[in-house]
Design a protein around this motif. Structure first.
Motif, PDB file in Angstrom:
ATOM      1  N   GLU A   1      -0.403  -5.254  -7.469  1.00 26.32           N
ATOM      2  CA  GLU A   1      -1.578  -4.961  -8.286  1.00 26.32           C
ATOM      3  C   GLU A   1      -2.401  -3.902  -7.547  1.00 26.32           C
ATOM      4  OE1 GLU A   1      -3.355  -7.003 -10.954  1.00 26.32           O
ATOM      5  OE2 GLU A   1      -1.560  -8.161 -11.443  1.00 26.32           O
ATOM      6  N   SER A   2      -3.136  -3.100  -8.277  1.00 28.10           N
ATOM      7  CA  SER A   2      -3.922  -2.067  -7.617  1.00 28.10           C
ATOM      8  C   SER A   2      -5.145  -1.717  -8.453  1.00 28.10           C
ATOM      9  CB  SER A   2      -3.078  -0.818  -7.362  1.00 28.10           C
ATOM     10  OG  SER A   2      -2.472  -0.361  -8.548  1.00 28.10           O
ATOM     11  N   ILE A   3      -6.041  -0.952  -7.849  1.00 26.36           N
ATOM     12  CA  ILE A   3      -7.245  -0.504  -8.530  1.00 26.36           C
ATOM     13  C   ILE A   3      -7.498   0.947  -8.149  1.00 26.36           C
ATOM     14  CG2 ILE A   3      -8.753  -1.368  -6.673  1.00 26.36           C
ATOM     15  CD1 ILE A   3     -10.804  -2.074  -8.904  1.00 26.36           C
ATOM     16  N   ALA A   4      -7.947   1.742  -9.109  1.00 25.65           N
ATOM     17  CA  ALA A   4      -8.172   3.177  -8.859  1.00 25.65           C
ATOM     18  C   ALA A   4      -9.457   3.620  -9.537  1.00 25.65           C
ATOM     19  CB  ALA A   4      -6.986   3.991  -9.380  1.00 25.65           C
TER      20      ALA A   4
ATOM     21  N   MET B   1      -8.218   5.985   0.406  1.00 25.25           N
ATOM     22  CA  MET B   1      -7.451   4.764   0.195  1.00 25.25           C
ATOM     23  C   MET B   1      -8.353   3.584   0.537  1.00 25.25           C
ATOM     24  SD  MET B   1      -4.659   5.700  -1.135  1.00 25.25           S
ATOM     25  CE  MET B   1      -3.918   4.072  -1.233  1.00 25.25           C
ATOM     26  N   LEU B   2      -8.587   2.739  -0.440  1.00 23.98           N
ATOM     27  CA  LEU B   2      -9.472   1.589  -0.262  1.00 23.98           C
ATOM     28  C   LEU B   2      -8.809   0.522   0.603  1.00 23.98           C
ATOM     29  CD1 LEU B   2     -10.511   1.289  -4.013  1.00 23.98           C
ATOM     30  CD2 LEU B   2     -11.944   2.181  -2.162  1.00 23.98           C
ATOM     31  N   ALA B   3      -9.623  -0.227   1.322  1.00 29.86           N
ATOM     32  CA  ALA B   3      -9.101  -1.362   2.083  1.00 29.86           C
ATOM     33  C   ALA B   3      -8.441  -2.340   1.110  1.00 29.86           C
ATOM     34  CB  ALA B   3     -10.230  -2.058   2.839  1.00 29.86           C
ATOM     35  N   ALA B   4      -7.286  -2.853   1.484  1.00 29.01           N
ATOM     36  CA  ALA B   4      -6.552  -3.765   0.610  1.00 29.01           C
ATOM     37  C   ALA B   4      -7.348  -5.049   0.382  1.00 29.01           C
ATOM     38  CB  ALA B   4      -5.200  -4.105   1.228  1.00 29.01           C
TER      39      ALA B   4
ATOM     40  N   TYR C   1      -9.935  14.912 -14.421  1.00 27.01           N
ATOM     41  CA  TYR C   1     -10.489  13.888 -13.531  1.00 27.01           C
ATOM     42  C   TYR C   1      -9.986  14.083 -12.109  1.00 27.01           C
ATOM     43  CZ  TYR C   1     -12.201  11.233 -17.557  1.00 27.01           C
ATOM     44  OH  TYR C   1     -12.873  10.839 -18.685  1.00 27.01           O
ATOM     45  N   ARG C   2     -10.723  13.525 -11.152  1.00 28.44           N
ATOM     46  CA  ARG C   2     -10.297  13.449  -9.759  1.00 28.44           C
ATOM     47  C   ARG C   2      -9.990  11.990  -9.441  1.00 28.44           C
ATOM     48  NH1 ARG C   2     -15.495  15.430  -6.914  1.00 28.44           N
ATOM     49  NH2 ARG C   2     -14.305  15.119  -4.987  1.00 28.44           N
ATOM     50  N   LEU C   3      -8.929  11.771  -8.693  1.00 30.45           N
ATOM     51  CA  LEU C   3      -8.621  10.422  -8.227  1.00 30.45           C
ATOM     52  C   LEU C   3      -9.412  10.198  -6.943  1.00 30.45           C
ATOM     53  CD1 LEU C   3      -7.171   7.746  -8.212  1.00 30.45           C
ATOM     54  CD2 LEU C   3      -5.128   8.887  -7.310  1.00 30.45           C
ATOM     55  N   LYS C   4     -10.576   9.570  -7.100  1.00 26.60           N
ATOM     56  CA  LYS C   4     -11.496   9.417  -5.972  1.00 26.60           C
ATOM     57  C   LYS C   4     -11.007   8.372  -4.970  1.00 26.60           C
ATOM     58  CE  LYS C   4     -15.337  10.711  -5.678  1.00 26.60           C
ATOM     59  NZ  LYS C   4     -15.915  11.803  -4.873  1.00 26.60           N
ATOM     60  N   ALA C   5     -10.440   7.277  -5.473  1.00 22.42           N
ATOM     61  CA  ALA C   5     -10.062   6.201  -4.559  1.00 22.42           C
ATOM     62  C   ALA C   5      -9.015   5.316  -5.215  1.00 22.42           C
ATOM     63  CB  ALA C   5     -11.291   5.365  -4.175  1.00 22.42           C
ATOM     64  N   ALA C   6      -8.198   4.669  -4.380  1.00 21.41           N
ATOM     65  CA  ALA C   6      -7.200   3.713  -4.869  1.00 21.41           C
ATOM     66  C   ALA C   6      -6.850   2.745  -3.756  1.00 21.41           C
ATOM     67  CB  ALA C   6      -5.941   4.439  -5.355  1.00 21.41           C
ATOM     68  N   GLY C   7      -6.431   1.557  -4.131  1.00 23.03           N
ATOM     69  CA  GLY C   7      -6.033   0.564  -3.144  1.00 23.03           C
ATOM     70  C   GLY C   7      -5.305  -0.585  -3.791  1.00 23.03           C
TER      71      GLY C   7
ATOM     72  N   GLN D   1       0.835  -1.197   0.000  1.00 23.51           N
ATOM     73  CA  GLN D   1       0.000   0.000   0.000  1.00 23.51           C
ATOM     74  C   GLN D   1       0.877   1.257   0.000  1.00 23.51           C
ATOM     75  OE1 GLN D   1      -3.322  -0.348  -0.178  1.00 23.51           O
ATOM     76  NE2 GLN D   1      -4.340   1.390   0.755  1.00 23.51           N
ATOM     77  N   ARG D   2       1.971   1.226   0.765  1.00 25.02           N
ATOM     78  CA  ARG D   2       2.888   2.372   0.789  1.00 25.02           C
ATOM     79  C   ARG D   2       3.560   2.571  -0.562  1.00 25.02           C
ATOM     80  NH1 ARG D   2       3.814   0.512   6.030  1.00 25.02           N
ATOM     81  NH2 ARG D   2       5.642  -0.700   5.405  1.00 25.02           N
ATOM     82  N   VAL D   3       3.914   1.454  -1.225  1.00 20.06           N
ATOM     83  CA  VAL D   3       4.508   1.550  -2.569  1.00 20.06           C
ATOM     84  C   VAL D   3       3.545   2.253  -3.515  1.00 20.06           C
ATOM     85  CG1 VAL D   3       5.204   0.213  -4.607  1.00 20.06           C
ATOM     86  CG2 VAL D   3       6.048  -0.443  -2.344  1.00 20.06           C
ATOM     87  N   LEU D   4       2.264   1.875  -3.444  1.00 17.28           N
ATOM     88  CA  LEU D   4       1.261   2.502  -4.310  1.00 17.28           C
ATOM     89  C   LEU D   4       1.152   3.994  -4.011  1.00 17.28           C
ATOM     90  CD1 LEU D   4      -1.071   2.480  -6.345  1.00 17.28           C
ATOM     91  CD2 LEU D   4      -2.585   1.790  -4.468  1.00 17.28           C
ATOM     92  N   GLU D   5       1.015   4.362  -2.736  1.00 18.39           N
ATOM     93  CA  GLU D   5       0.886   5.770  -2.371  1.00 18.39           C
ATOM     94  C   GLU D   5       2.120   6.566  -2.780  1.00 18.39           C
ATOM     95  OE1 GLU D   5      -0.814   6.677   1.558  1.00 18.39           O
ATOM     96  OE2 GLU D   5      -1.154   4.527   1.786  1.00 18.39           O
TER      97      GLU D   5
END
Length: 429
Positions: A422-425, A106-109, A404-410, A88-92
């Motif tokens: 792997e991640s989703i946004a 930040m979505l729950a993993a 666009y706005r980045l509403k959520a990611a995880g 999660q830290r790598v993604l952020e």
């Protein structure tokens, strides 16, 4: 001796010694370690931890006896929950340092059982003439040699248990020096082993394969050249390979060499989250780019929206269309062949207007697609990524140039014990 400050994106400990960055395999943040350098450059070194003087609370005993030698896993020494937090830290970090964006939420993993998850694998085979024996397994770290492994903890136990019998089988074959690879593809009702054979089998070889398949309840396919030469060998009456998405009442047939997710349990949760974020509704027209065999397209169609799946492989387009027919979704799902790595605004416009879009690209990301989006582009985009760096790059363009706005990611822990993220946004206009 040095103190580890953090983890890098490959799961290595990071330290600084006399102004130089040291990347240390097998070391965790907060640990004091001794290390041995195997690669020196002016500004950094690559090393391996040789002694842990002060262990981290995150450290655990690796479950696999081949860990450290085998190159398949790099993080078994780290507690499973800590692995997810590190990803999660790598993604952020990637989103901020590369794309200069932060997710509003930040979505729950997404994570699941850390062992026995791998339903797709490609293991190497080597007859070692000097020792007169066969090795079957993954490559050693930083080496072309095959690890001398008797089991694999990330393969399902029934498949891990086949590594030693496979050694014995190959040793008896006339083509034991001409069989470099076994590809594993597991479905709901059948376990398939694809043998890459450089020379034809003789009658005794064929008899040995049949006996092995009967004893271990597997189906053999043979591959003599490229992927298009893969054909079933025995038994010919085995069930078809498939996986299911129960939330959407979908059955997804596939061939052994067609791309499917390695971790089917996590894939089910990933598809559920992607569809919930996308929120497809009847009457909407939705694009599924890099659609593969329809992993997201068919669930979108099941929710009542009209979906256009776009894929660069003609064979996968055919497979996706066939899967739509199998699931009674042909009226709502159609599939188009197009090279999305070379698309532009004109090419994208030819596909028509879309209310929403799902993007699931390979590691290279979807740079050309993102650049090609027009002002009247989709109101909502769900981006499924296998590379935080390219997701971050594309997110920067979506947010800073495309409105666009980045509403959520995880993160999605599709590959436990590896550094793969792997991640989703979710993006909204």
């Amino acid at each position: 001796m040095t103190i580890i400050e953090s983890l890098d994106h490959e799961g290595r400990g990071v330290a600084h010694v006399e102004g130089k960055t040291i990347f240390i395999e097998g070391a965790l943040p907060g640990e004091t370690v001794e290390y041995s350098t195997f690669k020196k450059k002016p500004s950094y070194e690559q090393a391996t931890a040789t002694k842990i003087l002060k262990p981290s609370f995150m450290r655990v005993t690796p479950r696999c006896p081949s860990f450290g030698l085998c190159g398949g896993c790099s993080m078994q020494h780290m507690e499973a929950g800590a692995q997810v937090a590190a990803k999660q830290r790598v993604l952020e970090d990637n989103l901020w340092h590369i794309g200069k964006v932060k997710a509003e939420e930040m979505l729950a993993a997404i994570y699941g059982p850390p062992w026995g998850y791998r339903h797709r694998a490609r293991v190497s085979v080597k007859y070692v003439r000097k020792k007169e024996r066969v090795l079957v397994g993954f490559h050693e770290k930083r080496s072309s040699f095959i690890a001398d492994m008797e089991s694999c903890e990330v393969l399902p136990p029934r498949i891990s248990a086949l590594l030693m019998p496979l050694r014995a089988l190959v040793e008896q074959l006339s083509i034991r020096e001409r069989l470099p690879q076994v590809e594993v593809a597991l479905g709901q009702d059948v376990d398939v082993l694809v043998l890459r054979i450089m020379d034809p089998l003789n009658e005794q070889d064929e008899a040995l394969l049949r006996a092995f398949a009967d004893r271990h309840r597997v189906q053999f396919f043979l591959q003599s050249k490229g992927p298009d030469t893969v054909q079933p060998f025995y038994p010919l009456d085995a069930p078809e390979l498939n996986y299911t998405l129960p939330d959407f009442d979908i059955v997804m047939p596939f061939r052994p060499t067609e791309f499917t997710q390695v971790n089917p349990d996590i894939n089910r949760v990933l598809v559920r989250r992607a569809i919930n974020l996308l929120d497809p509704k009847p009457g909407e027209r939705i694009a599924d780019l890099f659609c593969g065999l329809g992993n997201f397209s068919l669930p979108i169609a099941r929710r009542g929206a009209d979906v256009v799946g776009v894929e660069g492989s003609a064979s996968l387009v055919q497979r996706a269309q066939a899967n739509a027919e199998v699931n009674g979704l042909s009226a709502r799902a159609r599939f188009v062949e197009a090279n999305l790595f070379e698309t532009d605004a004109v090419g994208l416009k030819k596909l028509g207007h879309f209310d929403k879009m799902l993007i699931d690209p390979p590691c290279d990301g979807a740079a050309e697609v993102i650049k090609a989006l027009a002002e009247d582009g989709p109101q909502r985009i769900v981006y499924v990524s296998c590379s935080p760096a390219t997701l971050a790059r594309d997110a920067g363009v979506l947010v800073h140039e495309k409105g666009y706005r980045l509403k959520a990611a995880g993160v999605v822990n599709m590959f436990p014990h590896t550094a793969h993220v792997e991640s989703i946004a979710l993006f909204e206009k």
